[in-house]
Scaffold this motif. Structure first.
Motif, short mmCIF file in Angstrom:
data_model
loop_
_atom_site.label_atom_id
_atom_site.label_comp_id
_atom_site.label_asym_id
_atom_site.label_seq_id
_atom_site.Cartn_x
_atom_site.Cartn_y
_atom_site.Cartn_z
N VAL A 1 -1.14 4.67 1.57
CA VAL A 1 -0.84 5.10 2.93
C VAL A 1 -0.47 6.58 2.90
O VAL A 1 0.41 7.00 2.15
CB VAL A 1 0.30 4.26 3.54
N ASP B 1 0.25 0.42 14.93
CA ASP B 1 -0.46 -0.56 14.09
C ASP B 1 -1.58 0.10 13.28
O ASP B 1 -2.34 -0.60 12.61
CB ASP B 1 -1.02 -1.70 14.94
N ASN C 1 -5.93 -0.82 10.11
CA ASN C 1 -4.98 -1.56 10.91
C ASN C 1 -3.92 -2.16 9.99
O ASN C 1 -4.26 -2.90 9.06
CB ASN C 1 -5.70 -2.65 11.69
N ILE C 2 -2.65 -1.86 10.26
CA ILE C 2 -1.55 -2.41 9.46
C ILE C 2 -0.77 -3.46 10.25
O ILE C 2 0.31 -3.87 9.84
CB ILE C 2 -0.61 -1.30 8.94
N LEU D 1 0.96 -6.51 8.81
CA LEU D 1 2.15 -6.28 7.99
C LEU D 1 3.35 -5.88 8.86
O LEU D 1 4.25 -5.18 8.40
CB LEU D 1 1.87 -5.20 6.94
N PRO E 1 6.24 -3.21 7.52
CA PRO E 1 5.16 -2.22 7.57
C PRO E 1 5.22 -1.23 6.42
O PRO E 1 6.31 -0.85 5.96
CB PRO E 1 5.37 -1.53 8.91
N VAL F 1 -1.48 -0.48 -0.14
CA VAL F 1 -1.86 -1.71 0.54
C VAL F 1 -3.22 -2.17 0.03
O VAL F 1 -4.01 -1.38 -0.46
CB VAL F 1 -1.92 -1.51 2.08
N ILE G 1 -6.72 -3.54 1.23
CA ILE G 1 -7.49 -3.43 2.47
C ILE G 1 -8.75 -4.30 2.38
O ILE G 1 -9.44 -4.29 1.37
CB ILE G 1 -7.92 -1.97 2.70
N ALA H 1 -5.07 -3.98 6.52
CA ALA H 1 -4.19 -4.08 5.36
C ALA H 1 -3.71 -5.53 5.31
O ALA H 1 -3.10 -6.04 6.26
CB ALA H 1 -3.00 -3.14 5.50
N LYS I 1 1.04 -5.52 0.98
CA LYS I 1 1.50 -4.35 0.27
C LYS I 1 1.43 -4.68 -1.23
O LYS I 1 1.67 -5.82 -1.63
CB LYS I 1 2.94 -4.02 0.66
#
Length: 90
Positions: free
Chosen positions: A9, A18, A32-33, A36, A40, A47, A49, A54, A57
């Motif tokens: 990240v 997000d 797009n997270i 999580l 976050p 992360v 993907i 995502a 983590k």
């Protein structure tokens, strides 16, 4: 074949909480997270993907091991990185 690829990240999107900018093998793109939301990721965290989302983590050691594996499988990894380059945002 679709792969889960580790990315670091870089920054969170200031207007859309997000979304985050993530660096995957030198390719930066928004992902797009939202999955999580309970924990976050922050800039500097890694992360996993898959198709722009995502999923989890991971730590830096897990990311390095996953990248080594992906690089070792050859063409599928190259295809995935080529697809990422096609969506380059920088």
């Amino acid at each position: 074949m679709c792969l889960g690829i580790p990315g670091e990240v870089v920054e969170l999107h200031p207007e859309q909480p997000d979304l985050a900018k993530v660096n995957v093998s030198g390719v930066k793109r928004l992902i797009n997270i939202g999955l999580l939301a309970d924990d976050p990721p922050k800039p500097g965290e890694w992360v996993l993907i898959h198709v722009g989302f995502a999923l989890s983590k991971i730590d830096e050691a897990e990311a390095a091991a996953a990248m080594a594996f992906l690089e070792g499988i050859g063409q599928a990894y190259e295809d995935e990185i080529a697809a990422l380059r096609g969506s380059l945002i920088e």
